[in-house]
Scaffold this active site. Structure first.
Site, mmCIF file in Angstrom:
data_model
loop_
_atom_site.group_PDB
_atom_site.id
_atom_site.type_symbol
_atom_site.label_atom_id
_atom_site.label_comp_id
_atom_site.label_asym_id
_atom_site.label_seq_id
_atom_site.Cartn_x
_atom_site.Cartn_y
_atom_site.Cartn_z
ATOM 1 N N ASP A 104 11.388 -25.150 -77.922
ATOM 2 C CA ASP A 104 12.444 -24.592 -77.071
ATOM 3 C C ASP A 104 11.848 -23.956 -75.824
ATOM 4 O O ASP A 104 12.293 -24.182 -74.712
ATOM 5 C CB ASP A 104 13.314 -23.590 -77.843
ATOM 6 C CG ASP A 104 12.519 -22.488 -78.553
ATOM 7 O OD1 ASP A 104 11.263 -22.512 -78.550
ATOM 8 O OD2 ASP A 104 13.155 -21.580 -79.122
ATOM 9 N N ASP A 107 6.054 -19.595 -74.077
ATOM 10 C CA ASP A 107 6.063 -18.305 -73.399
ATOM 11 C C ASP A 107 4.615 -17.821 -73.305
ATOM 12 O O ASP A 107 3.880 -18.234 -72.417
ATOM 13 C CB ASP A 107 6.973 -17.373 -74.208
ATOM 14 C CG ASP A 107 7.236 -16.058 -73.527
ATOM 15 O OD1 ASP A 107 7.333 -16.034 -72.295
ATOM 16 O OD2 ASP A 107 7.351 -15.031 -74.235
ATOM 17 N N THR A 111 2.376 -19.449 -80.103
ATOM 18 C CA THR A 111 3.010 -20.319 -81.100
ATOM 19 C C THR A 111 2.559 -21.761 -80.912
ATOM 20 O O THR A 111 2.156 -22.432 -81.868
ATOM 21 C CB THR A 111 4.548 -20.254 -80.953
ATOM 22 O OG1 THR A 111 4.953 -18.894 -80.959
ATOM 23 C CG2 THR A 111 5.238 -21.018 -82.054
ATOM 24 N N ARG A 169 22.759 -19.571 -79.697
ATOM 25 C CA ARG A 169 22.020 -20.841 -79.731
ATOM 26 C C ARG A 169 22.902 -21.996 -79.305
ATOM 27 O O ARG A 169 22.422 -22.975 -78.739
ATOM 28 C CB ARG A 169 21.506 -21.128 -81.150
ATOM 29 C CG ARG A 169 20.427 -20.166 -81.635
ATOM 30 C CD ARG A 169 19.830 -20.705 -82.934
ATOM 31 N NE ARG A 169 19.072 -19.695 -83.667
ATOM 32 C CZ ARG A 169 17.808 -19.376 -83.429
ATOM 33 N NH1 ARG A 169 17.151 -19.992 -82.473
ATOM 34 N NH2 ARG A 169 17.206 -18.460 -84.165
HETATM 35 P P1 IMP Z 1 5.276 -17.675 -77.631
HETATM 36 O O1 IMP Z 1 4.506 -17.768 -78.897
HETATM 37 O O2 IMP Z 1 5.113 -16.339 -76.969
HETATM 38 O O3 IMP Z 1 5.021 -18.801 -76.649
HETATM 39 O O4 IMP Z 1 6.824 -17.592 -77.974
HETATM 40 C C1 IMP Z 1 7.518 -18.570 -78.484
HETATM 41 C C2 IMP Z 1 8.796 -18.174 -79.196
HETATM 42 O O5 IMP Z 1 9.385 -16.924 -78.765
HETATM 43 C C3 IMP Z 1 9.815 -19.230 -78.828
HETATM 44 O O6 IMP Z 1 9.702 -20.366 -79.649
HETATM 45 C C4 IMP Z 1 11.128 -18.497 -78.978
HETATM 46 O O7 IMP Z 1 11.588 -18.569 -80.305
HETATM 47 C C5 IMP Z 1 10.798 -17.057 -78.636
HETATM 48 N N1 IMP Z 1 11.175 -16.753 -77.234
HETATM 49 C C6 IMP Z 1 10.345 -16.589 -76.181
HETATM 50 N N2 IMP Z 1 11.036 -16.323 -75.054
HETATM 51 C C7 IMP Z 1 12.345 -16.333 -75.386
HETATM 52 C C8 IMP Z 1 13.574 -16.117 -74.625
HETATM 53 O O8 IMP Z 1 13.613 -15.891 -73.406
HETATM 54 N N3 IMP Z 1 14.729 -16.216 -75.345
HETATM 55 C C9 IMP Z 1 14.769 -16.498 -76.673
HETATM 56 N N4 IMP Z 1 13.653 -16.685 -77.411
HETATM 57 C C10 IMP Z 1 12.450 -16.604 -76.774
HETATM 58 MG MG MG Z 2 13.859 -16.902 -81.586
#
Ligand code: IMP
Ligand code: MG
Length: 182
Positions: A104, A107, A111, A169
């Site tokens: 999705d 960030d 992950t 969602r």
């Molecule tokens: P990462 O590991 O920081 O890249 O974050 C990934 C996860 O954080 C995504 O798969 C989302 O589930 C959640 N996430 C990050 N930013 C947002 C946002 O702006 N809205 C909703 N969920 C988010």
């Molecule tokens: Mg989430």
């Protein structure tokens, strides 16, 4: 229908999202040249994007899902950061398959990096990533993004699979959320 009060502004309309998903589906088809592709979705955020993408693809597609949970690190927008583990694994092996990890949003990148490392260890023929949203300004660990629909600013967003406390969602558009009204 009017937007819920927690919605601040719409970043990408439903039409813009559909059009972009169609374009990216074509890019993916071009890359795989008619070979079978296994789309791997990360529950629950990527479900809406994955199905939309799969419907637009011409390549033969298989799908599988995994779920992760994050823990440790500091809370950010109410989400824990840093460590990730698999809470529900794939149903099938991916050995010798062309795998496309469908996200999705990428960030911080924690992950995605974890998932890429885990999947790479299972011997796929190839492994690529497709993300609906990319927020490169917040990246902490570098990950290669093969396909992406939209780059977004440093604001919390919902819709098209992305949630705030499990809500929103199912919005067809992508919107900036006002947490004070969430
Ligand atoms: P990462 O590991 O920081 O890249 O974050 C990934 C996860 O954080 C995504 O798969 C989302 O589930 C959640 N996430 C990050 N930013 C947002 C946002 O702006 N809205 C909703 N969920 C988010
Ligand atoms: Mg989430």
């Amino acid at each position: 229908m009017s937007a819920p009060p927690a919605i601040d502004r719409i970043l990408f309309t439903e039409e813009q999202v559909s059009e972009r998903v169609r374009e990216v589906a074509r890019e993916i088809d071009d890359r795989f040249e008619g070979r079978e592709v296994k789309l791997i979705g990360v529950l629950k955020g990527s479900v809406f994007f994955l199905t939309a993408l799969a419907r637009e693809m011409q390549s033969p597609v298989k799908i599988d899902f995994l779920a992760i949970s994050s823990f440790g690190g500091h809370a950010d927008h109410g989400r824990p950061q840093g460590m990730v583990r698999i809470a529900k694994d794939l149903d099938e092996p991916i050995q010798d398959e062309d795998v496309l990890l469908v996200e999705d949003i990428v960030d911080t990148g924690f992950t995605t990096r974890y998932l890429l490392q885990t999947l790479a260890g299972r011997g796929p023929r190839s492994l690529a990533i497709c993300t609906l949203l990319d927020r490169t300004v917040r990246r902490i660990v570098q990950v290669p993004i093969d396909f992406r629909c939209f780059e977004i600013p440093d604001r919390f967003v919902v819709g098209c699979g992305l949630d705030f406390k499990q809500l929103y969602r199912n919005l067809g558009y992508i919107a900036v959320m006002n947490p004070e009204r969430g």
